[in-house]
Design a protein around this motif. Structure first.
Motif, PDB file in Angstrom:
ATOM      1  N   GLU A  23      80.312  28.482 -13.615  1.00  0.00           N
ATOM      2  CA  GLU A  23      81.583  27.767 -13.604  1.00  0.00           C
ATOM      3  C   GLU A  23      81.460  26.431 -14.336  1.00  0.00           C
ATOM      4  OE1 GLU A  23      82.844  27.292  -9.586  1.00  0.00           O
ATOM      5  OE2 GLU A  23      83.221  29.423  -9.271  1.00  0.00           O
ATOM      6  N   GLY A  24      80.392  25.701 -14.019  1.00  0.00           N
ATOM      7  CA  GLY A  24      80.189  24.407 -14.664  1.00  0.00           C
ATOM      8  C   GLY A  24      80.030  24.532 -16.162  1.00  0.00           C
TER       9      GLY A  24
ATOM     10  N   SER B   4      73.422  33.655  -0.928  1.00  0.00           N
ATOM     11  CA  SER B   4      73.831  32.287  -1.248  1.00  0.00           C
ATOM     12  C   SER B   4      73.094  31.292  -0.367  1.00  0.00           C
ATOM     13  CB  SER B   4      75.344  32.128  -1.039  1.00  0.00           C
ATOM     14  OG  SER B   4      76.065  32.888  -1.981  1.00  0.00           O
TER      15      SER B   4
ATOM     16  N   ASN C 253      77.848  28.328  -9.453  1.00  0.00           N
ATOM     17  CA  ASN C 253      78.026  26.928  -9.844  1.00  0.00           C
ATOM     18  C   ASN C 253      77.626  26.702 -11.295  1.00  0.00           C
ATOM     19  OD1 ASN C 253      78.915  26.267  -7.296  1.00  0.00           O
ATOM     20  ND2 ASN C 253      76.942  25.530  -6.585  1.00  0.00           N
ATOM     21  N   GLN C 254      76.505  27.302 -11.686  1.00  0.00           N
ATOM     22  CA  GLN C 254      76.038  27.137 -13.059  1.00  0.00           C
ATOM     23  C   GLN C 254      77.028  27.724 -14.057  1.00  0.00           C
ATOM     24  OE1 GLN C 254      72.693  25.842 -14.537  1.00  0.00           O
ATOM     25  NE2 GLN C 254      73.560  24.640 -12.881  1.00  0.00           N
TER      26      GLN C 254
ATOM     27  N   GLY D   5      69.195  24.013 -10.240  1.00  0.00           N
ATOM     28  CA  GLY D   5      68.955  24.668  -8.966  1.00  0.00           C
ATOM     29  C   GLY D   5      67.606  25.307  -8.781  1.00  0.00           C
TER      30      GLY D   5
ATOM     31  N   THR E 285      72.295  27.061   0.152  1.00  0.00           N
ATOM     32  CA  THR E 285      72.709  25.704  -0.199  1.00  0.00           C
ATOM     33  C   THR E 285      71.613  25.008  -0.992  1.00  0.00           C
ATOM     34  OG1 THR E 285      74.019  25.580   1.820  1.00  0.00           O
ATOM     35  CG2 THR E 285      73.472  23.494   0.750  1.00  0.00           C
ATOM     36  N   ASN E 286      72.025  24.226  -1.976  1.00  0.00           N
ATOM     37  CA  ASN E 286      71.081  23.418  -2.746  1.00  0.00           C
ATOM     38  C   ASN E 286      70.185  22.640  -1.795  1.00  0.00           C
ATOM     39  OD1 ASN E 286      70.038  21.031  -4.201  1.00  0.00           O
ATOM     40  ND2 ASN E 286      71.351  21.717  -5.868  1.00  0.00           N
TER      41      ASN E 286
ATOM     42  N   THR F 214      75.176  31.430  -4.934  1.00  0.00           N
ATOM     43  CA  THR F 214      75.953  30.198  -4.987  1.00  0.00           C
ATOM     44  C   THR F 214      75.540  29.353  -6.186  1.00  0.00           C
ATOM     45  OG1 THR F 214      76.304  30.114  -2.605  1.00  0.00           O
ATOM     46  CG2 THR F 214      76.455  28.034  -3.790  1.00  0.00           C
ATOM     47  N   GLY F 215      74.237  29.191  -6.369  1.00  0.00           N
ATOM     48  CA  GLY F 215      73.748  28.421  -7.505  1.00  0.00           C
ATOM     49  C   GLY F 215      74.176  29.029  -8.821  1.00  0.00           C
TER      50      GLY F 215
END
Length: 713
Positions: A614-615, A193, A611-612, A69, A195-196, A607-608
């Motif tokens: 959680e992933g 947050s 995501n990082q 990101g 968006t990518n 948001t990024g």
């Protein structure tokens, strides 16, 4: 408020851009070379912010985008200090240029950390320059002007002007010598947050990856490699392959065979028709051989320990209780969604390189050294990557592309099959860890000995917690020489050693009747009050995430049929603590939830960041449960997903994440959430079953799972 001093030497600007407006180049911008010089032109600026007369802001992205990101997060930092409307920001990927940039790297969770201060300075200096232009135009004091979303205001007179309207005038203004950075409490973009930046192109299929690279006259190539590590090519028969549709050439290089043609399908089918003879020296090892030889290697200590505090012999001599355990770490492939690929065109005494690489400068230097090209004759353009996890820190697939292009005298795009990608290395190293700990009559940890061996230079992280909290501590490690190629795998070494260390801490806690969370807090308090040797971590920040994760999970409360396991770790300058909650559902263990507290300083893109994190946890969980690559006489046993198990979408549990709020500069985030989750799961399984899992993948432990064959994790 912070101050940043600029001067003409390190802040270049021009007004005559192609479409008018202001172009700002910063030699001190993150990843930029501080000593470069030359005329301030579009072609020679080290990095830049371009402000057009239409108010659009273009920011170069020097760092490779690997899914972490940074192509979104880094411009957010500039946009925050520049005080612009995020919707008007355009981002462009930069090619490799070591005259202008110094850190074009995707690795080590370091992009945001290293770019934070200079990108803020870039935005703040641009903002002050535009304010000065407006003040000069209106004949007012710049201090009386304010900015908001790309507009300069002078509230006393009611005047206002957009950045686009001021851009050309700003290009004629002197560079501000001192600029003020925003108070983090006033941030409007950072911490929100976004968006990518490439998301729309990704989901609509418009995003181009290295595998999509095409050029006039380009050939596709696939490589036939040794089926086992340590084998060499004796001879081959390519007559059948050459007769197949679409095949244009077959060449031999570097103990490999390349098949070239007009499509990936045709060359991959032709590669199967090649009859190759390989030989080995008769010493190729299987997985069981590694385990036996690791034990033999650990029979003696190395000449020099990696770390030595106090005297472990003295500590163990005074022990009231000794706890010992060994943990096994298997080989694991990277399994990127986009297999290894790279475009190369050798021409005019140089080479054009285009594709997915985490270290473009390393790629250029390696190609220059191996093929004897002048560095200035090598161009490298990075593409967005379909995964990397450390695999694209290597350059083997780039070297293949250059070698094949040179032999074929044509531009080529080398593309690996999934089977090549999984069985061709570089793997997470296989290793064996042995721990021994001593506690005194008061159940205080007084000695700790880590002794490990692996197919890598250093299987230890010698300054990991509890180093600094134990009076007598020693870390020993050996390298086991092997033809199997290994390399960094997401959170290198941390990805496994956090599991072994945190599981062993859990064993110590239970053997002494202490609560696992309380044991960690006691050790951290000791590291703060009476540190032993070097202490890399901040004990207070470490303790804070431990307490928060425990609080989130309701640690210490008794819930019938619910079992909790704890894990924490410090890596890449960040702190992560996790609790896995297991439940007994109709006789089956199921993960209800994972709770996670992270301290990575200021979060740039919420948001990024989510995501990082959680992933990372799902990645760590899946590989702990299922990930293992085994060898039979040097040959990988798993080649594709029919034999190599990955976690499935239905098996991904709910995750609750809390980012600790502070004003500390950002630290790593792409990797720190992965290491603790395996320990948290293992410790939860112990809480539920009373059995310790000391080797991965966990699914192999039939004594735990045999009665729960339908267990979901």
């Amino acid at each position: 408020m912070s101050n940043a001093t600029m001067n003409r030497r390190n802040f270049l600007k021009i007004g005559a851009t192609a479409g008018g407006g202001l172009l700002i180049g910063m030699e001190w911008l993150a990843a930029c070379h501080p000593g470069a010089s030359g005329p301030a032109t579009m072609q020679t600026l080290n990095a830049f912010i371009r402000i057009g007369t239409d108010g659009l802001i273009t920011i170069m992205a020097p760092n490779p985008e690997i899914g972490q990101g940074v192509k979104t997060a880094l411009p957010m930092i500039v946009a925050e200090e520049l005080d612009v409307d995020w919707k008007k920001v355009i981002i462009e990927q930069a090619a490799l240029d070591t005259d202008k940039y110094t850190r074009q790297v995707a690795g080590g969770s370091g992009s945001v950390k290293s770019s934070w201060a200079p990108f803020r300075q870039a935005g703040a200096t641009g903002r002050q320059l535009l304010v000065n232009a407006a003040a000069d135009k209106w004949k007012v004091d710049p201090a009386a002007c304010t900015t908001e979303e790309g507009v300069v205001y002078h509230k006393a007179s009611g005047k206002k002007a957009t950045y686009g309207e001021l851009a050309e005038k700003a290009a004629t203004m002197p560079v501000p010598k001192d600029v003020k950075l925003k108070d983090p409490k006033s941030f409007k973009i950072v911490g929100t947050s976004k968006t990518n930046y490439d998301l729309k192109d990704i989901v609509t299929g418009k995003q181009k990856y290295g595998i999509d690279t095409k050029r006039e006259g380009m050939l596709y190539a696939t490589i036939v490699r040794p089926p086992a590590f340590g084998q060499t090519l004796v001879s081959f028969d390519d007559s059948a392959a050459r007769k197949m549709n679409g095949v244009s050439n077959v060449v031999r290089f570097d103990n490999k065979i390349a098949v070239l043609g007009r499509s990936t399908w045709e060359v991959m089918q032709a590669a199967k028709a090649i009859k190759a003879e390989w030989k080995d020296d008769g010493t190729l090892e299987s997985t069981d051989d590694y385990k036996k030889n690791f034990e033999k290697t650990l029979a003696k200590l190395p000449d020099e320990p990696k770390r030595k505090d106090g005297n472990i012999k003295k500590g163990f001599a005074g022990a009231a209780k000794i706890v010992e355990a060994a943990y096994e770490c298997p080989f694991i492939p990277h399994n990127t969604m986009e297999p290894m690929n790279f475009f190369a065109h050798v021409k005019d005494g140089g080479v054009e390189l285009h594709g997915p690489i985490q270290l473009p400068e390393k790629a250029r230097n390696t190609i220059a050294d191996k093929f004897k090209f002048p560095k200035e004759k090598i161009t490298v353009m990075t593409t967005r990557m379909g995964g990397g996890f450390g695999r694209r820190l290597m350059t083997d697939f780039i070297e293949e592309a250059v070698a094949v292009s040179q032999l074929a005298k044509a531009p080529v795009n080398v593309i690996w099959k999934r089977e090549d990608d999984m069985s061709g290395g570089f793997y997470r190293p296989m290793a064996l860890y042995k721990y021994k700990a001593a506690v005194d009559a008061n159940n205080k940890l007084i000695a700790w000995h880590h002794h490990s061996v692996g197919v890598t230079g250093n299987t230890a992280r010698e300054n990991n917690f509890p180093a600094g909290a134990v009076a007598n501590l020693q870390v020993d490690t050996h390298e086991y020489k092997s033809p199997v190629t290994t390399g960094p795998w997401r959170a290198p070494i941390h990805n496994y050693i956090a599991y072994s260390e945190e599981s062993f801490l859990d064993e110590i806690a239970h053997s002494t009747g202490k609560d696992p969370v309380q044991l960690r807090l006691e050790l951290l308090a000791q590291a703060k009050a009476n540190p032993v040797g070097k202490v890399d971590y901040d004990a207070d920040r470490y303790a804070a995430v431990i307490k928060k994760a425990a609080e989130m999970a309701g640690w210490g409360t008794n819930k019938p049929g619910v079992y909790l396991g704890f894990g924490s770790h410090f890596s890449f300058s960040s702190y992560a603590a996790q609790v896995v909650e297991l439940a007994n559902v109709n006789g089956q263990l199921k993960i209800n939830k994972i709770y996670c507290a992270i301290d990575c300083g200021i979060v740039v893109n919420k948001t990024g960041a989510m995501n990082q994190a959680e992933g990372a946890m799902i990645d760590g969980l899946g590989h702990a449960m299922y990930g293992e690559l085994t060898l039979t006489k040097g040959k990988p046993d798993q080649h594709n997903y029919d034999t190599y198990r990955l976690i499935r979408m239905r098996e991904a549990p709910p995750v609750e994440i809390h980012f600790m709020e502070n004003t500390i500069d950002p630290t790593g985030l792409g990797e720190p959430a992965l290491p603790p989750v395996a320990a948290a799961l293992s410790n939860a399984i112990f809480a539920a079953t009373g059995q310790r899992l000391r080797s991965q993948p966990f699914i192999k432990h039939e004594e735990v799972f045999s009665m729960q064959k339908k267990t979901e994790v």
